[in-house]
Design an enzyme around this catalytic site. Structure first.
Site, PDB file in Angstrom:
ATOM      1  N   GLU A   1       0.836  -1.202   0.000  1.00  0.00           N
ATOM      2  CA  GLU A   1       0.000   0.000   0.000  1.00  0.00           C
ATOM      3  C   GLU A   1       0.875   1.258   0.000  1.00  0.00           C
ATOM      4  OE1 GLU A   1      -4.026  -1.060   2.310  1.00  0.00           O
ATOM      5  OE2 GLU A   1      -2.204  -1.386   3.507  1.00  0.00           O
TER       6      GLU A   1
ATOM      7  N   TYR B   1     -15.677  26.511   0.291  1.00  0.00           N
ATOM      8  CA  TYR B   1     -15.627  25.067  -0.013  1.00  0.00           C
ATOM      9  C   TYR B   1     -14.289  24.677  -0.630  1.00  0.00           C
ATOM     10  CZ  TYR B   1     -20.660  26.187  -0.286  1.00  0.00           C
ATOM     11  OH  TYR B   1     -21.915  26.671  -0.079  1.00  0.00           O
TER      12      TYR B   1
ATOM     13  N   GLU C   1      -8.529   5.388  10.156  1.00  0.00           N
ATOM     14  CA  GLU C   1      -9.105   6.070  11.315  1.00  0.00           C
ATOM     15  C   GLU C   1      -8.298   7.338  11.636  1.00  0.00           C
ATOM     16  OE1 GLU C   1     -10.175   1.695  11.737  1.00  0.00           O
ATOM     17  OE2 GLU C   1      -8.463   2.848  11.014  1.00  0.00           O
TER      18      GLU C   1
ATOM     19  N   LYS D   1     -12.095   3.396   1.514  1.00  0.00           N
ATOM     20  CA  LYS D   1     -10.881   2.781   0.968  1.00  0.00           C
ATOM     21  C   LYS D   1     -11.324   1.623   0.079  1.00  0.00           C
ATOM     22  CE  LYS D   1      -6.452   0.893   2.489  1.00  0.00           C
ATOM     23  NZ  LYS D   1      -5.614   0.564   3.656  1.00  0.00           N
TER      24      LYS D   1
END
Length: 120
Positions: free
Chosen positions: A21, A53, A73, A99
């Protein structure tokens, strides 16, 4: 409380537990809700009475693409912190990090983490 929603913001980044990853990276999607008083903006039509924004999106992009976290997290927590830093009028945030390429021991499935935080 009023809310602004930013949904399905997509970024390529290198978060995760595994070496692959970190080396290969993958796409992450972020949904964000900001709670604040939009009464002044809804009455005045004045840009200065709302949150930018684009500034929020840029802050999220910086966190997602320039940091490396093992856990989504923690990534969600860092996004919440960065969002509060953008504008002091934001009172609460909800962050959902998707994910899609999470390594699961089955053929298909999706993983996401959602957190809510109030301004301290």
């Amino acid at each position: 409380m009023d809310a602004i929603h930013l949904e399905d913001l997509a970024f390529y980044a290198f978060h995760g537990l595994y070496d692959e990853e970190a080396r290969l990276g993958q796409r992450f999607h972020v949904d964000l809700t900001c709670w604040l008083d939009l009464g002044p903006a809804s009455r005045s039509d004045d840009y200065g009475h709302t949150v930018d924004y684009g500034a929020i999106t840029s802050a999220i992009e910086r966190v997602v693409t320039t940091s490396r976290f093992r856990l989504i997290e923690r990534l969600a927590g860092a996004i919440a912190e960065a969002t509060f830093a953008v504008d002091g009028r934001i009172e609460r945030v909800r962050v959902r990090v998707h994910k899609p390429g999470a390594p699961l021991p089955i053929a298909a499935g999706r993983v996401s983490v959602e957190i809510e935080r109030d301004r301290a």
